[in-house]
Design a protein around this motif. Structure first.
Motif, short mmCIF file in Angstrom:
data_model
loop_
_atom_site.label_atom_id
_atom_site.label_comp_id
_atom_site.label_asym_id
_atom_site.label_seq_id
_atom_site.Cartn_x
_atom_site.Cartn_y
_atom_site.Cartn_z
N ALA A 71 88.76 44.04 30.09
CA ALA A 71 88.97 42.62 29.77
C ALA A 71 87.92 42.17 28.75
O ALA A 71 86.77 41.96 29.12
CB ALA A 71 88.90 41.77 31.03
N PRO A 72 88.31 42.02 27.48
CA PRO A 72 87.33 41.57 26.49
C PRO A 72 86.69 40.24 26.87
O PRO A 72 85.55 39.97 26.52
CB PRO A 72 88.14 41.44 25.21
CG PRO A 72 89.32 42.34 25.41
CD PRO A 72 89.62 42.31 26.88
N ARG B 290 72.68 39.79 33.49
CA ARG B 290 73.13 38.39 33.51
C ARG B 290 74.50 38.27 34.18
O ARG B 290 74.70 37.42 35.05
CB ARG B 290 73.22 37.85 32.07
CG ARG B 290 71.87 37.57 31.43
CD ARG B 290 72.04 37.14 29.97
NE ARG B 290 72.41 38.25 29.12
CZ ARG B 290 71.53 39.03 28.48
NH1 ARG B 290 70.25 38.78 28.57
NH2 ARG B 290 71.93 40.05 27.75
N MET B 291 75.45 39.10 33.78
CA MET B 291 76.81 39.00 34.34
C MET B 291 76.91 39.68 35.70
O MET B 291 77.58 39.19 36.61
CB MET B 291 77.81 39.63 33.37
CG MET B 291 78.09 38.81 32.14
SD MET B 291 78.80 37.21 32.53
CE MET B 291 80.39 37.70 33.19
N ASP C 200 72.26 49.44 39.34
CA ASP C 200 71.79 49.13 37.99
C ASP C 200 71.24 50.42 37.39
O ASP C 200 71.40 51.52 37.95
CB ASP C 200 70.75 47.99 38.02
CG ASP C 200 70.73 47.21 36.71
OD1 ASP C 200 71.53 46.28 36.55
OD2 ASP C 200 69.92 47.57 35.83
N GLY D 269 84.09 44.46 32.14
CA GLY D 269 83.79 43.39 31.19
C GLY D 269 82.96 43.88 30.03
O GLY D 269 82.90 43.23 28.98
N THR E 84 81.62 45.50 26.75
CA THR E 84 82.29 45.56 25.45
C THR E 84 82.17 46.95 24.82
O THR E 84 81.59 47.86 25.40
CB THR E 84 81.67 44.50 24.52
OG1 THR E 84 80.26 44.59 24.63
CG2 THR E 84 82.12 43.12 24.91
N PHE F 143 86.76 37.39 30.37
CA PHE F 143 87.31 37.01 31.68
C PHE F 143 87.53 35.50 31.80
O PHE F 143 88.04 35.05 32.83
CB PHE F 143 86.36 37.45 32.80
CG PHE F 143 86.45 38.91 33.12
CD1 PHE F 143 87.55 39.43 33.80
CD2 PHE F 143 85.43 39.77 32.76
CE1 PHE F 143 87.63 40.78 34.10
CE2 PHE F 143 85.49 41.13 33.07
CZ PHE F 143 86.61 41.63 33.74
N LYS G 233 72.45 39.00 23.19
CA LYS G 233 73.64 39.86 23.14
C LYS G 233 73.37 41.07 22.24
O LYS G 233 72.86 40.91 21.13
CB LYS G 233 74.84 39.05 22.61
CG LYS G 233 76.14 39.81 22.56
CD LYS G 233 77.31 38.87 22.34
CE LYS G 233 78.62 39.62 22.21
NZ LYS G 233 78.93 40.46 23.38
N1 LIG Z 1 84.33 40.44 29.41
C1 LIG Z 1 83.61 39.33 29.59
O1 LIG Z 1 84.14 38.27 29.96
C2 LIG Z 1 82.14 39.38 29.38
C3 LIG Z 1 81.58 40.53 28.92
N2 LIG Z 1 80.23 40.62 28.75
C4 LIG Z 1 79.75 41.93 28.35
O2 LIG Z 1 79.17 42.55 29.51
C5 LIG Z 1 78.12 43.42 29.11
C6 LIG Z 1 76.85 43.03 29.87
O3 LIG Z 1 76.44 41.74 29.46
P1 LIG Z 1 75.15 41.05 30.11
O4 LIG Z 1 75.31 40.94 31.58
O5 LIG Z 1 74.90 39.83 29.32
O6 LIG Z 1 74.03 42.15 29.76
P2 LIG Z 1 72.65 42.46 30.53
O7 LIG Z 1 71.83 43.26 29.57
O8 LIG Z 1 72.09 41.20 31.10
O9 LIG Z 1 73.09 43.38 31.76
C7 LIG Z 1 73.42 44.74 31.67
C8 LIG Z 1 72.80 45.41 32.88
O10 LIG Z 1 73.29 46.73 32.98
C9 LIG Z 1 72.17 47.58 33.27
N3 LIG Z 1 72.49 48.96 32.95
C10 LIG Z 1 72.24 49.66 31.81
N4 LIG Z 1 72.67 50.92 31.94
C11 LIG Z 1 73.21 51.02 33.19
C12 LIG Z 1 73.84 52.08 33.90
N5 LIG Z 1 74.01 53.30 33.36
N6 LIG Z 1 74.30 51.84 35.16
C13 LIG Z 1 74.14 50.62 35.72
N7 LIG Z 1 73.56 49.58 35.08
C14 LIG Z 1 73.10 49.79 33.83
C15 LIG Z 1 71.09 46.97 32.41
O11 LIG Z 1 69.82 47.48 32.78
P3 LIG Z 1 68.69 47.55 31.60
O12 LIG Z 1 68.46 46.13 31.17
O13 LIG Z 1 67.52 48.18 32.30
O14 LIG Z 1 69.28 48.39 30.49
C16 LIG Z 1 71.26 45.50 32.77
O15 LIG Z 1 70.67 45.16 34.00
C17 LIG Z 1 78.02 43.29 27.59
O16 LIG Z 1 78.78 44.31 26.98
C18 LIG Z 1 78.66 41.93 27.32
O17 LIG Z 1 79.17 41.79 26.03
C19 LIG Z 1 79.42 39.57 28.97
C20 LIG Z 1 79.93 38.38 29.39
C21 LIG Z 1 81.34 38.18 29.64
#
Ligand SMILES: NC(=O)C1=CN([C@@H]2O[C@H](COP(=O)(O)OP(=O)(O)OC[C@H]3O[C@@H](n4cnc5c(N)ncnc54)[C@H](OP(=O)(O)O)[C@@H]3O)[C@@H](O)[C@H]2O)C=CC1
Ligand SMILES: O=C(O)C1=N[C@H](C(=O)O)C[C@H](O)C1
Length: 248
Positions: A103-104, A12-13, A34, A76, A78, A106, A137
């Protein structure tokens, strides 16, 4: 041009970050990785900065690789506690020109919400945090809520505040939320939400509620790009986007 690689690019992010980087002046998106992709693509593509939006269980391995290869990281994802931050500091000591931003949150508004909460903390006897997120989440409480609780706990310690009053002696498991450094944190997961937080303060005869709402993930992108643009000039570990903002 800053050459940027994105980890978690299908998430998503990550997906939104790829678009934001592609459209950003002075940035070039050189790698979108990914799950299952080799990090070596980052060096092949000449990435100077990596943005990580993956998962708490993989982010430390990604960062170890980035630090070892002298690639700056804007993170980003967590899941960072004191032990993880200490590990990163140790690793960065061996690669002193590399920068890592954790950054907990952004979103500029969320950073301000944390700042205002820390400022208010010394004036109130009671405080509790409610974080509200989309049900996909994977972690709870949110990184933002943990960080807010830590900042409030620091401010209360500094002010010599006493314990938060709570006469509860009987409770169902979870009814009083998680305890983060003495601050109660409650998590809500609800379809329709994105990322929201309320910090509730209370004292005799009054309450103060500080609330922030991210209504769309685009709210995080200005902060991500700020991190990308600034991390090259910030060697070592930086925790919190506020260090790259003028909040004086
Ligand atoms: N700091 C901030 O402002 C924000 C932080 N976040 C944090 O960001 C993180 C991601 O959130 P979100 O985007 O919603 O989560 P998603 O699950 O949508 O995205 C995570 C992605 O990372 C992939 N992934 C898993 N393992 C690996 C790897 N080893 N190398 C590369 N890619 C990998 C996942 O694949 P697969 O699905 O196949 O596992 C998935 O496509 C969370 O910890 C969330 O809390 C979110 C929003 C804002
Ligand atoms: O997973 C999310 O969505 C979010 N994660 C971060 C957190 O845990 O604080 C930032 C924001 O709340 C969105």
């Amino acid at each position: 041009m800053i050459k940027v690689g994105v980890l978690g690019a299908k998430g998503r992010m990550g997906a939104l970050t790829c678009v934001a980087v592609e459209e950003a002046a002075g940035c070039e998106l050189v790698a979108q990785l990914d799950q299952g992709d080799s990090l070596d693509v980052l060096t092949e593509a000449g990435a100077e900065v990596v943005v990580d939006f993956t998962r708490p269980e993989v982010v430390m391995d990604n960062l170890a690789w980035c630090i070892e290869h002298g690639v700056h990281a804007v993170v980003g994802t967590t899941g960072f506690d004191d032990a993880r931050l200490a590990t990163l500091r140790d690793q960065l000591a061996k690669s002193p020109s590399t920068g890592v931003l954790i950054a907990p949150n952004f979103s500029i508004g969320a950073v301000l919400m944390m700042r205002f909460a820390a400022q208010a903390a010394q004036y109130y006897e009671s405080v509790e945090i409610i974080e509200l997120h989309h049900p996909d989440k994977v972690d709870a409480p949110s990184g933002t809520a943990r960080r807010t609780a830590e900042l409030i706990a620091d401010a209360r310690r500094e002010a010599g505040s006493g314990p938060i009053p709570d006469a509860t002696t009987t409770a169902l498991d979870g009814a009083r939320g998680a305890d983060v450094e003495g601050i109660r944190v409650h998590g809500v997961r609800l379809r329709g939400l994105i990322a929201h937080q309320e910090v509730l303060f209370g004292d005799e005869g009054e309450t103060l509620t500080i609330r922030h709402d991210s209504m769309a993930r685009v709210s995080f992108m200005a902060g991500v790009l700020l991190g990308v643009r600034r991390i090259g000039d910030a060697p070592g570990l930086t925790v919190g986007l506020e260090h790259f903002m003028d909040l004086s």
